[in-house]
Motif scaffolding. Structure first.
Motif, mmCIF file in Angstrom:
data_model
loop_
_atom_site.group_PDB
_atom_site.id
_atom_site.type_symbol
_atom_site.label_atom_id
_atom_site.label_comp_id
_atom_site.label_asym_id
_atom_site.label_seq_id
_atom_site.Cartn_x
_atom_site.Cartn_y
_atom_site.Cartn_z
ATOM 1 N N LEU A 1 2.588 8.756 10.811
ATOM 2 C CA LEU A 1 1.669 9.265 9.708
ATOM 3 C C LEU A 1 0.001 9.096 10.293
ATOM 4 O O LEU A 1 -0.123 10.400 9.681
ATOM 5 N N ARG A 2 -0.452 8.804 10.555
ATOM 6 C CA ARG A 2 -1.319 8.800 10.885
ATOM 7 C C ARG A 2 -1.676 10.536 11.746
ATOM 8 O O ARG A 2 -2.460 11.293 11.066
ATOM 9 N N ARG A 3 -0.688 10.840 12.327
ATOM 10 C CA ARG A 3 -1.175 12.085 13.284
ATOM 11 C C ARG A 3 -1.012 13.047 12.041
ATOM 12 O O ARG A 3 -1.382 14.024 11.645
ATOM 13 N N ALA A 4 -0.476 12.720 10.667
ATOM 14 C CA ALA A 4 0.210 13.662 9.973
ATOM 15 C C ALA A 4 -1.026 13.346 8.883
ATOM 16 O O ALA A 4 -1.204 14.247 7.600
ATOM 17 N N ARG A 5 -1.649 12.647 9.768
ATOM 18 C CA ARG A 5 -3.206 11.761 8.352
ATOM 19 C C ARG A 5 -2.366 11.991 6.753
ATOM 20 O O ARG A 5 -3.538 12.030 5.640
ATOM 21 N N LYS A 6 -1.312 11.544 6.606
ATOM 22 C CA LYS A 6 -0.852 10.696 5.570
ATOM 23 C C LYS A 6 -1.122 8.877 5.294
ATOM 24 O O LYS A 6 -0.059 8.778 4.513
ATOM 25 N N GLY A 7 -1.992 8.558 6.751
ATOM 26 C CA GLY A 7 -1.750 7.134 6.481
ATOM 27 C C GLY A 7 -1.345 6.908 7.384
ATOM 28 O O GLY A 7 -1.524 7.782 8.719
ATOM 29 N N GLY A 8 -1.294 5.168 7.648
ATOM 30 C CA GLY A 8 -0.575 4.493 9.123
ATOM 31 C C GLY A 8 -1.785 4.482 9.508
ATOM 32 O O GLY A 8 -1.962 3.729 10.664
ATOM 33 N N ILE A 9 -2.491 3.927 8.512
ATOM 34 C CA ILE A 9 -4.226 3.412 9.325
ATOM 35 C C ILE A 9 -3.901 2.125 8.588
ATOM 36 O O ILE A 9 -3.716 2.059 7.151
ATOM 37 N N SER A 10 -4.412 0.410 9.115
ATOM 38 C CA SER A 10 -4.712 -0.662 8.055
ATOM 39 C C SER A 10 -5.692 -1.222 8.291
ATOM 40 O O SER A 10 -5.814 -1.005 9.551
ATOM 41 N N CYS A 11 -6.568 -2.130 7.843
ATOM 42 C CA CYS A 11 -7.512 -2.922 7.831
ATOM 43 C C CYS A 11 -7.050 -4.251 7.675
ATOM 44 O O CYS A 11 -5.359 -4.860 6.868
ATOM 45 N N PHE A 12 -7.780 -4.853 8.585
ATOM 46 C CA PHE A 12 -7.081 -6.601 8.727
ATOM 47 C C PHE A 12 -8.304 -7.109 8.791
ATOM 48 O O PHE A 12 -9.640 -6.792 9.418
ATOM 49 N N LEU B 1 0.223 -1.950 3.638
ATOM 50 C CA LEU B 1 0.424 -1.351 4.847
ATOM 51 C C LEU B 1 -0.315 0.276 4.635
ATOM 52 O O LEU B 1 0.896 0.439 3.588
ATOM 53 N N HIS B 2 -0.296 0.809 5.539
ATOM 54 C CA HIS B 2 -1.207 2.306 6.728
ATOM 55 C C HIS B 2 -1.882 3.240 5.423
ATOM 56 O O HIS B 2 -1.803 3.757 5.375
ATOM 57 N N LYS B 3 -1.910 2.204 4.329
ATOM 58 C CA LYS B 3 -2.938 2.167 3.304
ATOM 59 C C LYS B 3 -4.364 2.473 3.367
ATOM 60 O O LYS B 3 -5.317 2.351 2.845
#
Ligand SMILES: Cc1cc2nc3c(=O)[nH]c(=O)nc-3n(C[C@H](O)[C@H](O)[C@H](O)COP(=O)(O)OP(=O)(O)OC[C@H]3O[C@@H](n4cnc5c(N)ncnc54)[C@H](O)[C@@H]3O)c2cc1C
Length: 403
Positions: free
Chosen positions: A193-204, A248-250
């Motif tokens: 998702l991150r490589r497609a720049r469609k998400g896949g990054i989450s905050c903790f 998650l992922h957003k």
């Protein structure tokens, strides 16, 4: 200006004058020299940290510290117009090269902010009481050594375990990291998702006391003996399931949620700092004489002052317009980008001129003009560089957007 906001500014200045300035004056030795201000590792020294905490806590008690934090977590919920006026006012009144007056109001990136609304209920219980009281602070961990402007290039990961998550990676340029009790850290949770720049990054949300967390170094700028930014690392840092902030992922949109506020804050401080410098340059030009006349009578000097006044007025008008649009619920991304580009560059130009008007005096530590110049220089890179903002403005403008 709205009378409620004017009352707020008056109350806040009364608080800073009565509580904060005496603390500053009583501890002048700490602020006079980097030797006392910084610890040997470059972080703020213990007495400076203690003073900052005291200012935050007393301001929280007086009701100012969390005035811009959301109401749902117990903040004052004041909007962009008040935010602009408060930060502009503080910087115009107290000027550059001081830190205590500015600790009176929670900073958007390392103190109670909109991010807290996305914490899980248990994380809120754990974090918020001391955080809202000003006892603890945080930092905003997004940038990495190879992922600054292009934040999607980040490589810090969070991997699921039976109990929660394990985080690995390095973050760079993180303001307040050397002092923080908590880190909001962005990590890759789905690389496709991150490589497609469609998400896949989450905050903790991670406590800085967690095993495996380290402040590897403090970044020093402009020849100073220490700094406020750090390089931090996560080596198998375990956090529970409830450390996830938001969905998650957003996590990426979550980081961007505070960005307009951050850019408006930077516009406010640049306009305020520029007003402070102009006041000093105008007064100096009237009082300093050469060849038997005040230098204000020479066009070479007075036109520099006029140019400062013109540009400050333009930056203030743009920024107020942005604040009004944000207050009305308009996203105003392009206009805020324009205001941030203009005011940060304008502030650098104003400091250049005001230093020149002061002659040799303009270069002295005593005048503090160099401090404002440093700050303006920094803000042309941090929180959206001038180039990336111009890229966004160009894209919107070519696409038909008009302010
Ligand atoms: C004092 C300070 C405090 C900071 N605080 C934080 C913080 O608390 N948390 C956090 O996560 N980050 C923080 N940052 C990081 C900041 O967001 C980055 O420095 C910024 O995004 C730029 O990244 P970079 O320094 O890696 O430069 P790079 O991304 O390497 O860019 C280098 C140059 O290339 C230009 N450039 C890059 N891409 C393009 C493009 N597509 N088109 C045109 N020009 C381009 C840039 O504008 C810049 O001039 C801070 C930075 C500073 C200096």
């Amino acid at each position: 200006m709205d009378t409620d906001i004017q009352d707020l500014l008056n109350g806040l200045s009364d608080f800073v004058d009565a509580v904060v300035v005496p603390l500053e004056n009583g501890n002048a030795h700490l602020f006079d020299h980097g030797r006392n201000f910084y610890a040997p590792n470059g972080a703020y020294s213990e007495p400076v940290r203690k003073l900052l905490r005291e200012v935050r806590e007393r301001s929280a008690e007086a009701g100012y510290y969390t005035m811009f934090a959301p109401q749902d977590i117990g903040g004052g919920g004041l909007g962009p117009m008040a935010l602009y006026e408060v930060w502009r006012h503080l910087h115009a009144r107290y000027g550059p090269g001081r830190i205590l007056p500015y600790a009176s109001v929670a900073h958007w990136s390392y103190a109670p902010s909109v991010l807290c609304s996305y914490l899980t209920p248990t994380a809120k219980e754990r974090m918020l009481p001391a955080y809202l009281a000003g006892t603890t602070t945080s930092c905003f961990g997004m940038s990495e050594p190879d992922a600054g402007t292009d934040a999607w290039a980040m490589t810090t990961t969070a991997r699921r375990t039976d109990e929660g998550w394990v985080i690995n990676g390095t973050k760079q340029w993180i303001t307040n990291a050397p002092e923080a009790d908590w880190v909001f850290v962005w990590a890759v949770t789905d690389d496709e998702l991150r490589r497609a720049r469609k998400g896949g990054i989450s905050c903790f949300l991670v406590p800085t006391s967690a095993p495996g967390f380290a402040v590897d170094s403090v970044i020093k700028l402009f020849g100073q003996a220490g700094g406020h930014e750090g390089i931090i690392s996560f080596t198998d840092v375990h956090v529970p399931e409830d450390a996830l902030v938001g969905e998650l992922h957003k996590g990426f949109p979550l980081a961007m949620a505070g960005v307009s506020t951050g850019r408006l804050y930077n516009a406010a401080r640049c306009v305020g700092m520029a007003m402070w410098a102009l006041d000093r340059a105008a007064a100096y030009a009237a009082e300093r004489s050469t060849f038997g006349r005040p230098i204000a009578q020479y066009q070479g000097v007075s036109f520099q002052i006029a140019d400062c006044a013109v540009e400050i007025y333009a930056g203030d008008a743009m920024s107020r317009d942005c604040a009004a649009r944000l207050e009305a619920g308009e996203p105003a991304h392009t206009e805020v980008a324009m205001a941030k580009v203009f005011t940060t560059e304008m502030c650098s130009r104003v400091y250049e001129r005001c230093m020149q008007v002061h002659g040799g005096m303009g270069l002295t530590n005593e005048m503090r003009l160099y401090d404002g110049w440093h700050t303006a220089r920094i803000v042309r890179i941090a929180d959206g560089s001038a180039e990336i903002l111009r890229r966004n403005i160009a894209k919107a403008t070519i696409g038909g957007h008009r302010p």
